[in-house]
Enzyme design. Structure first.
Site, mmCIF file in Angstrom:
data_model
loop_
_atom_site.group_PDB
_atom_site.id
_atom_site.type_symbol
_atom_site.label_atom_id
_atom_site.label_comp_id
_atom_site.label_asym_id
_atom_site.label_seq_id
_atom_site.Cartn_x
_atom_site.Cartn_y
_atom_site.Cartn_z
ATOM 1 N N LYS A 164 -70.308 38.020 46.789
ATOM 2 C CA LYS A 164 -70.185 38.632 48.107
ATOM 3 C C LYS A 164 -70.613 37.588 49.118
ATOM 4 C CE LYS A 164 -69.035 42.943 47.177
ATOM 5 N NZ LYS A 164 -67.809 43.548 47.730
ATOM 6 N N LYS A 264 -57.621 49.367 43.966
ATOM 7 C CA LYS A 264 -58.660 50.360 43.673
ATOM 8 C C LYS A 264 -57.985 51.723 43.779
ATOM 9 C CE LYS A 264 -62.672 47.916 45.531
ATOM 10 N NZ LYS A 264 -63.562 47.829 46.702
HETATM 11 O O1 OSB Z 1 -65.368 45.327 48.174
HETATM 12 O O2 OSB Z 1 -64.979 45.311 46.110
HETATM 13 C C1 OSB Z 1 -65.648 45.709 47.050
HETATM 14 C C2 OSB Z 1 -68.543 47.821 45.795
HETATM 15 C C3 OSB Z 1 -68.558 48.821 46.750
HETATM 16 C C4 OSB Z 1 -67.670 48.773 47.782
HETATM 17 C C5 OSB Z 1 -66.760 47.731 47.875
HETATM 18 C C6 OSB Z 1 -66.722 46.735 46.921
HETATM 19 C C7 OSB Z 1 -67.661 46.764 45.880
HETATM 20 C C8 OSB Z 1 -67.784 45.737 44.859
HETATM 21 C C9 OSB Z 1 -68.387 46.144 43.549
HETATM 22 O O3 OSB Z 1 -67.503 44.585 45.044
HETATM 23 C C10 OSB Z 1 -67.386 46.346 42.521
HETATM 24 C C11 OSB Z 1 -67.954 46.947 41.251
HETATM 25 O O4 OSB Z 1 -68.396 46.195 40.410
HETATM 26 O O5 OSB Z 1 -67.891 48.174 41.092
HETATM 27 MG MG MG Z 2 -63.715 44.074 47.999
#
Ligand code: OSB
Ligand code: MG
Length: 370
Positions: A164, A264
């Site tokens: 991140k 997603k």
């Molecule tokens: O942007 O992918 C994202 C988690 C919560 C909200 C957004 C994101 C994420 C993650 C974690 O990057 C992904 C995971 O391992 O579940």
């Molecule tokens: Mg993301």
């Protein structure tokens, strides 16, 4: 199937370690589970990926509960039979609320598969029995803490690392993590919309670290900005937040704003729309991978079935359940072995719910007659 009741169950799970992104820090996950019961007693479960606050997307847990009880549940059956493939069309008149709709479709899908004794992996037709597992690593208060966390994930055997990033936490962490993991291991970054059109020169400096992709650097609605960035840097630009439907995926691909897409299911309104986006991207040679939303074993199992499709050519954010939770709500939590996760094969989405543990972490419960 004929459905008689919907259950809205809110659970609370502590995270094993805080998870910080450019939009905030989480120390626990509040999750809405949707149970649907048919007239023959079959129960299917959906997991809503909305978070407690509308920081990643406009949806949030309390809002999801409200839209389901007031608008989605009353429209779902209209007194007749429902199949998973019809849910999106039935709920279409209600605008937006993809995560709420996705959770309902997921519950119907689970019930349908369980009653037929079929597994989601089989229904989707994925050919791979295991999928490569990536891990999403949050923002830390120090570089040392980041590097020791990354080393731990390398030791756990993950196939790739996602960092991140945000302004002030990008070039240096990426440089040092690349140095730590070596040139071969897959590395990518996720900005969760933290940059602007003024940052292209800065982001171009990431090109030297051989990243698989940069995920959602700009605002959710800034498709043209992503197109221009994709033309300005070498690192492939991947969209997450910006893609909420098949149509938006088509548009983004057509204008060159999405060189890669993070799919997603919750964000796009369900697993069936996710498959349609996969199919579109495959036809256009756009690589896709399966994102994550800190799912429990319910969502993790379903994500595995999706990620087993051939167009998912990059490792997804489908890590071991223990990366986030000390104890999962399913009996056989997802594990990572030699960088891979085995796609569950039990009937339905593929997990066995630990009902007693679910009960113990439940914070609210509501039933709606259908
Ligand atoms: O942007 O992918 C994202 C988690 C919560 C909200 C957004 C994101 C994420 C993650 C974690 O990057 C992904 C995971 O391992 O579940
Ligand atoms: Mg993301």
């Amino acid at each position: 199937m004929k459905f008689t009741q919907l259950e809205l169950r809110r659970i609370h799970l502590e995270l094993v370690t805080p998870f910080r992104t450019s939009f905030g820090e989480q120390t626990a996950r509040e999750i809405l589970l949707i149970g649907i019961t048919s007239d023959d007693g079959t129960v299917g479960w959906g997991e809503c990926v909305a978070m407690s606050e509308p920081l990643y997307s406009p949806e949030y847990v309390s809002g999801v509960e409200a839209v389901i009880t007031e608008f989605l549940a009353p429209r779902l059956t209209q007194g007749g039979d429902v199949i998973a493939g019809d849910v999106a069309d039935i709920l279409r008149p209600i605008k937006g609320h993809q995560m709420a709709k996705a959770a309902i479709e997921m519950a119907v899908l689970d019930a349908e598969l369980r009653s037929g004794g079929i597994n989601l992996h089989t229904r989707f037709g994925g050919t791979r029995p295991t999928i490569p597992s990536g891990v999403s690593v949050g923002i830390f208060s120090s570089i040392d803490a980041l590097l020791s966390a990354v080393q731990g994930y390398v030791d756990d055997g993950y196939a790739r690392i996602k960092l991140k990033i945000e302004p002030g936490w990008d070039l240096e962490p990426v440089r040092l993590v690349r140095e730590l993991i070596g040139p071969e291991m897959g590395l990518q970054v996720d900005a969760n919309t933290a940059y602007t059109r003024q940052d292209f020169g800065h982001l171009r400096q990431l090109d030297m670290y051989d990243l698989l992709l940069i995920e959602q650097p700009l605002d959710t609605d800034d498709l043209l900005g992503h197109r221009d960035l994709a033309a300005a840097i070498e690192t492939p630009v991947c969209l997450d937040e910006s893609i909420e439907s098949l149509t938006q995926a088509e548009d983004a691909v057509a204008i060159g704003a999405a060189e890669i897409i993070n799919i997603k299911p919750g964000r796009v309104g369900g697993y069936l729309e996710a498959v349609r986006i996969h199919d579109l991207c495959r036809a256009h040679d756009i690589p896709v991978w399966c994102g994550g939303m800190l799912e429990t074993g319910i969502g993790r199992a379903a994500n595995c079935a999706l990620a087993a499709l051939d167009g998912f050519v990059l490792p997804g954010d489908i890590s071991a359940s223990r990366r986030f939770y000390a104890r999962d709500i399913v009996r056989e939590p997802i594990e990572v072995v030699a960088g891979e996760v085995a796609v569950p094969t039990a009937p339905g989405l593929g997990y066995d719910l630990d009902a007693e543990f679910v009960e113990s972490v439940t914070t609210s419960l509501q039933h709606v007659s259908l």
